[in-house]
Scaffold this motif. Structure first.
Motif, PDB file in Angstrom:
ATOM      1  N   LEU A  56       7.829 -15.907 -26.787  1.00  0.00           N
ATOM      2  CA  LEU A  56       8.403 -15.180 -28.240  1.00  0.00           C
ATOM      3  C   LEU A  56       8.043 -14.198 -27.603  1.00  0.00           C
ATOM      4  O   LEU A  56       6.290 -13.792 -27.621  1.00  0.00           O
ATOM      5  CB  LEU A  56       7.701 -16.065 -29.490  1.00  0.00           C
ATOM      6  CG  LEU A  56       7.700 -15.855 -30.626  1.00  0.00           C
ATOM      7  CD1 LEU A  56       7.801 -17.078 -31.558  1.00  0.00           C
ATOM      8  CD2 LEU A  56       6.738 -14.738 -31.325  1.00  0.00           C
ATOM      9  N   GLY A  57       8.870 -13.004 -28.690  1.00  0.00           N
ATOM     10  CA  GLY A  57       7.941 -11.587 -28.505  1.00  0.00           C
ATOM     11  C   GLY A  57       8.377 -11.477 -30.149  1.00  0.00           C
ATOM     12  O   GLY A  57       9.411 -11.662 -30.893  1.00  0.00           O
ATOM     13  N   HIS A  58       7.874 -10.855 -30.943  1.00  0.00           N
ATOM     14  CA  HIS A  58       7.596  -9.959 -32.587  1.00  0.00           C
ATOM     15  C   HIS A  58       7.688  -8.533 -32.619  1.00  0.00           C
ATOM     16  O   HIS A  58       7.195  -8.177 -31.765  1.00  0.00           O
ATOM     17  CB  HIS A  58       6.334 -10.653 -33.461  1.00  0.00           C
ATOM     18  CG  HIS A  58       6.411 -10.156 -34.701  1.00  0.00           C
ATOM     19  ND1 HIS A  58       5.596  -9.644 -34.479  1.00  0.00           N
ATOM     20  CD2 HIS A  58       7.248 -10.065 -35.773  1.00  0.00           C
ATOM     21  CE1 HIS A  58       5.410  -8.310 -36.067  1.00  0.00           C
ATOM     22  NE2 HIS A  58       7.228  -8.911 -36.736  1.00  0.00           N
ATOM     23  N   SER A  59       8.472  -8.151 -33.555  1.00  0.00           N
ATOM     24  CA  SER A  59       8.218  -6.483 -33.419  1.00  0.00           C
ATOM     25  C   SER A  59       8.998  -6.254 -32.058  1.00  0.00           C
ATOM     26  O   SER A  59       9.492  -6.091 -30.955  1.00  0.00           O
ATOM     27  CB  SER A  59       7.362  -6.101 -33.698  1.00  0.00           C
ATOM     28  OG  SER A  59       7.694  -4.592 -34.261  1.00  0.00           O
ATOM     29  N   MET A  60       7.298  -4.672 -31.807  1.00  0.00           N
ATOM     30  CA  MET A  60       7.774  -4.056 -29.825  1.00  0.00           C
ATOM     31  C   MET A  60       7.688  -5.744 -29.570  1.00  0.00           C
ATOM     32  O   MET A  60       8.028  -5.346 -28.005  1.00  0.00           O
ATOM     33  CB  MET A  60       6.727  -3.014 -29.981  1.00  0.00           C
ATOM     34  CG  MET A  60       6.625  -3.139 -28.583  1.00  0.00           C
ATOM     35  SD  MET A  60       5.187  -2.059 -28.313  1.00  0.00           S
ATOM     36  CE  MET A  60       3.977  -3.671 -27.404  1.00  0.00           C
ATOM     37  N   GLY A  61       6.541  -6.466 -29.267  1.00  0.00           N
ATOM     38  CA  GLY A  61       6.893  -7.342 -28.519  1.00  0.00           C
ATOM     39  C   GLY A  61       7.915  -8.265 -27.928  1.00  0.00           C
ATOM     40  O   GLY A  61       8.234  -8.941 -27.019  1.00  0.00           O
ATOM     41  N   GLY A  62       9.289  -7.935 -29.631  1.00  0.00           N
ATOM     42  CA  GLY A  62      10.510  -8.289 -29.086  1.00  0.00           C
ATOM     43  C   GLY A  62      11.130  -8.028 -27.921  1.00  0.00           C
ATOM     44  O   GLY A  62      12.162  -8.407 -26.856  1.00  0.00           O
ATOM     45  N   MET A  63      11.332  -7.081 -27.615  1.00  0.00           N
ATOM     46  CA  MET A  63      11.993  -6.093 -26.943  1.00  0.00           C
ATOM     47  C   MET A  63      10.959  -5.978 -25.478  1.00  0.00           C
ATOM     48  O   MET A  63      11.461  -5.465 -24.439  1.00  0.00           O
ATOM     49  CB  MET A  63      11.099  -4.495 -26.863  1.00  0.00           C
ATOM     50  CG  MET A  63      12.498  -3.386 -28.109  1.00  0.00           C
ATOM     51  SD  MET A  63      11.690  -1.933 -28.260  1.00  0.00           S
ATOM     52  CE  MET A  63      12.952  -1.011 -27.159  1.00  0.00           C
ATOM     53  N   LEU A  64       9.429  -6.062 -25.620  1.00  0.00           N
ATOM     54  CA  LEU A  64       8.016  -6.396 -23.900  1.00  0.00           C
ATOM     55  C   LEU A  64       9.238  -7.884 -23.669  1.00  0.00           C
ATOM     56  O   LEU A  64       9.456  -8.283 -22.815  1.00  0.00           O
ATOM     57  CB  LEU A  64       7.096  -6.888 -24.142  1.00  0.00           C
ATOM     58  CG  LEU A  64       6.673  -7.398 -22.857  1.00  0.00           C
ATOM     59  CD1 LEU A  64       6.987  -6.589 -22.145  1.00  0.00           C
ATOM     60  CD2 LEU A  64       5.163  -7.011 -23.852  1.00  0.00           C
ATOM     61  N   ALA A  65       9.567  -9.249 -24.804  1.00  0.00           N
ATOM     62  CA  ALA A  65       9.863 -10.224 -23.937  1.00  0.00           C
ATOM     63  C   ALA A  65      11.223  -9.940 -23.469  1.00  0.00           C
ATOM     64  O   ALA A  65      11.502 -10.619 -22.543  1.00  0.00           O
ATOM     65  CB  ALA A  65      10.020 -11.446 -25.958  1.00  0.00           C
ATOM     66  N   THR A  66      12.239  -9.425 -24.385  1.00  0.00           N
ATOM     67  CA  THR A  66      13.521  -8.980 -23.046  1.00  0.00           C
ATOM     68  C   THR A  66      12.675  -8.967 -22.208  1.00  0.00           C
ATOM     69  O   THR A  66      13.914  -8.978 -21.483  1.00  0.00           O
ATOM     70  CB  THR A  66      14.051  -7.731 -24.609  1.00  0.00           C
ATOM     71  OG1 THR A  66      14.647  -8.887 -25.892  1.00  0.00           O
ATOM     72  CG2 THR A  66      15.145  -8.268 -24.420  1.00  0.00           C
ATOM     73  N   ARG A  67      12.776  -7.077 -21.966  1.00  0.00           N
ATOM     74  CA  ARG A  67      12.698  -6.947 -20.994  1.00  0.00           C
ATOM     75  C   ARG A  67      11.908  -8.231 -19.787  1.00  0.00           C
ATOM     76  O   ARG A  67      12.127  -7.953 -19.473  1.00  0.00           O
ATOM     77  CB  ARG A  67      11.104  -6.062 -20.699  1.00  0.00           C
ATOM     78  CG  ARG A  67      11.431  -4.926 -19.096  1.00  0.00           C
ATOM     79  CD  ARG A  67      12.000  -5.016 -18.755  1.00  0.00           C
ATOM     80  NE  ARG A  67      13.182  -3.818 -19.567  1.00  0.00           N
ATOM     81  CZ  ARG A  67      14.370  -4.035 -19.757  1.00  0.00           C
ATOM     82  NH1 ARG A  67      15.186  -4.130 -18.416  1.00  0.00           N
ATOM     83  NH2 ARG A  67      15.393  -2.823 -19.798  1.00  0.00           N
ATOM     84  N   PHE A  68      10.752  -8.717 -20.402  1.00  0.00           N
ATOM     85  CA  PHE A  68      10.340 -10.136 -19.298  1.00  0.00           C
ATOM     86  C   PHE A  68      11.509 -11.196 -19.169  1.00  0.00           C
ATOM     87  O   PHE A  68      11.234 -11.275 -17.695  1.00  0.00           O
ATOM     88  CB  PHE A  68       8.879 -10.959 -19.705  1.00  0.00           C
ATOM     89  CG  PHE A  68       8.572 -11.448 -19.337  1.00  0.00           C
ATOM     90  CD1 PHE A  68       7.464 -11.663 -18.748  1.00  0.00           C
ATOM     91  CD2 PHE A  68       9.192 -12.902 -18.979  1.00  0.00           C
ATOM     92  CE1 PHE A  68       6.741 -12.481 -17.718  1.00  0.00           C
ATOM     93  CE2 PHE A  68       8.292 -14.245 -18.190  1.00  0.00           C
ATOM     94  CZ  PHE A  68       7.078 -13.351 -17.945  1.00  0.00           C
ATOM     95  N   ALA A  69      11.895 -11.585 -20.147  1.00  0.00           N
ATOM     96  CA  ALA A  69      12.986 -12.357 -19.939  1.00  0.00           C
ATOM     97  C   ALA A  69      14.257 -11.551 -18.471  1.00  0.00           C
ATOM     98  O   ALA A  69      14.627 -12.743 -17.613  1.00  0.00           O
ATOM     99  CB  ALA A  69      13.329 -12.670 -20.609  1.00  0.00           C
ATOM    100  N   LEU A  70      14.848 -10.728 -18.512  1.00  0.00           N
ATOM    101  CA  LEU A  70      15.476  -9.851 -17.225  1.00  0.00           C
ATOM    102  C   LEU A  70      14.497  -9.293 -16.199  1.00  0.00           C
ATOM    103  O   LEU A  70      15.452 -10.368 -15.332  1.00  0.00           O
ATOM    104  CB  LEU A  70      15.624  -8.523 -18.288  1.00  0.00           C
ATOM    105  CG  LEU A  70      16.580  -8.427 -19.502  1.00  0.00           C
ATOM    106  CD1 LEU A  70      17.072  -6.829 -20.120  1.00  0.00           C
ATOM    107  CD2 LEU A  70      18.458  -8.474 -19.061  1.00  0.00           C
ATOM    108  N   MET A  71      13.437  -8.914 -16.747  1.00  0.00           N
ATOM    109  CA  MET A  71      12.969  -9.350 -14.881  1.00  0.00           C
ATOM    110  C   MET A  71      12.788 -10.714 -14.072  1.00  0.00           C
ATOM    111  O   MET A  71      12.463 -11.113 -12.829  1.00  0.00           O
ATOM    112  CB  MET A  71      11.502  -8.396 -15.390  1.00  0.00           C
ATOM    113  CG  MET A  71      12.025  -6.665 -15.891  1.00  0.00           C
ATOM    114  SD  MET A  71      10.131  -5.639 -15.831  1.00  0.00           S
ATOM    115  CE  MET A  71      10.082  -6.217 -13.999  1.00  0.00           C
ATOM    116  N   TYR A  72      11.825 -11.587 -14.915  1.00  0.00           N
ATOM    117  CA  TYR A  72      11.260 -13.199 -14.422  1.00  0.00           C
ATOM    118  C   TYR A  72      12.754 -14.273 -15.331  1.00  0.00           C
ATOM    119  O   TYR A  72      11.659 -14.813 -15.862  1.00  0.00           O
ATOM    120  CB  TYR A  72      10.129 -12.675 -14.745  1.00  0.00           C
ATOM    121  CG  TYR A  72       9.726 -12.442 -14.462  1.00  0.00           C
ATOM    122  CD1 TYR A  72       9.305 -11.940 -12.961  1.00  0.00           C
ATOM    123  CD2 TYR A  72       9.450 -10.997 -15.132  1.00  0.00           C
ATOM    124  CE1 TYR A  72       8.412 -10.950 -12.368  1.00  0.00           C
ATOM    125  CE2 TYR A  72       7.812  -9.754 -14.742  1.00  0.00           C
ATOM    126  CZ  TYR A  72       8.318  -9.748 -13.606  1.00  0.00           C
ATOM    127  OH  TYR A  72       7.447  -8.963 -13.214  1.00  0.00           O
TER     128      TYR A  72
END
Length: 333
Positions: free
Chosen positions: A140-156
């Protein structure tokens, strides 16, 4: 001239002290060593960009562990501490909860020099999971964490069992509307921050001018740093992460997400980077979450959308019950 400088400095320091006392601000260490998190904090040492950096995290394992893990990624103006009620609820349902502070945030290292990318932060986060032997987790990513969570899901994608985005920023590409400003511009903005300015921003941007006493702690965490003699280091890291957010959109890659995804969107939210740099006309077209949530759902395959009317940028703070119910339901499906 020297006498005038001394007088000015004394007045400035007196103002800072009065400001701190009036608002009951506590001086905060650069790594928040004098601020207690709701659960035990551990660290992992990472060798990144020719330096050793410490990444702090909470890893909360319930007695009734159901074999499932959830990782919570904080927003730009926050750290892992603001997930306390979310952690409590998830662990009661049997989930193990991992809550990192990203490099440059919270109790993690604040490097003097660092090239911030969402890819680097995702790689750091994967290294943390590897160190505690977690191979699969909901993210789960909130705010900027949502951008990071998206990148994490794309990479892993093999690690990301489910993806949950709570009022993520980056649902639009601000570069198309906002003129670019260099890191120095963001840095000087950060140096100007005060308790009053931080509270005013949160009051207007997050809570629709409706303040609750429990929101004070999230202002104090940022404002307390401004009293630190190392605040320039904190401000520089904050400026670098603003540049990362502005120049590294994820919006064009939502179509490539393979994890089942839930969007939890407070529709009153109007958060958008760079609003002070555009005309009022352009400003009205930015950060329209009632529209952006629906558009993003259509971009992400296998996505669900839960809209929370009359809720702003922080559903898990502003109305926890309305946030947690669809979140738990999605995790248990």
């Amino acid at each position: 001239m020297i006498k005038n400088f001394i007088v000015f400095t004394a007045i400035f320091l007196s103002f800072q002290l009065t400001n701190a006392q009036d608002n009951k601000l506590e001086w905060l260490d650069i790594e928040l060593s004098n601020y207690e998190y709701p659960f035990e904090v551990s660290t992992v040492t990472l060798h990144i960009q020719e330096q050793e950096l410490k990444m702090a995290y909470m890893d909360v394992k319930p007695d009734n562990y159901n074999g499932k893990n959830v990782m919570l990624l904080h927003g730009k103006n926050f750290n892992g501490a603001y997930w306390e009620t979310t952690i409590d609820s998830l662990t009661k349902h049997g989930f193990r909860v991992i809550v990192p502070d990203q490099i440059g945030f919270g109790k993690s290292s604040k490097p003097q020099h660092f090239h911030y990318t969402f890819q680097q932060l995702a790689k750091n986060t994967k290294a943390l999971l590897d160190s505690i032997k977690v191979s699969k987790t909901a993210v789960l990513g909130h705010s900027m964490g949502g951008m990071l969570a998206t990148r994490f899901a794309l990479m892993y994608p093999e690690t990301t069992e489910k993806l949950i985005l709570e009022n993520p920023i980056g649902l639009e590409d601000w570069k198309l509307k906002v003129p670019y400003k260099p890191v120095e511009w963001w840095y000087h903005n950060e140096l100007k921050k005060s308790y009053e300015g931080i509270k005013k921003y949160q009051l207007e941007s997050y809570y629709d001018n409706k303040w609750q006493p429990e929101y004070d702690q999230w202002v104090n965490l940022l404002a307390g740093w401004t009293l630190n003699s190392d605040y320039k280091t904190i401000a520089w890291n904050a400026a670098l992460t603003y540049d990362m957010i502005f120049t590294q959109p994820v919006v064009y890659e939502f179509k490539n997400i393979t994890s089942p995804t839930l969007l939890i969107i407070g529709t009153r939210d109007r958060t958008a980077l760079g609003k002070p740099l555009v005309s009022d006309e352009v400003k009205k077209t930015m950060g329209l979450y009632s529209k952006l949530g629906k558009e993003t759902k259509e971009k992400i395959p296998n996505a669900k959308l839960v809209e929370l009317d009359n809720i702003g940028h922080l559903p898990h703070i502003e109305d926890f019950d309305r946030f947690i119910k669809p979140f738990i339901k999605f995790l248990e499906e």
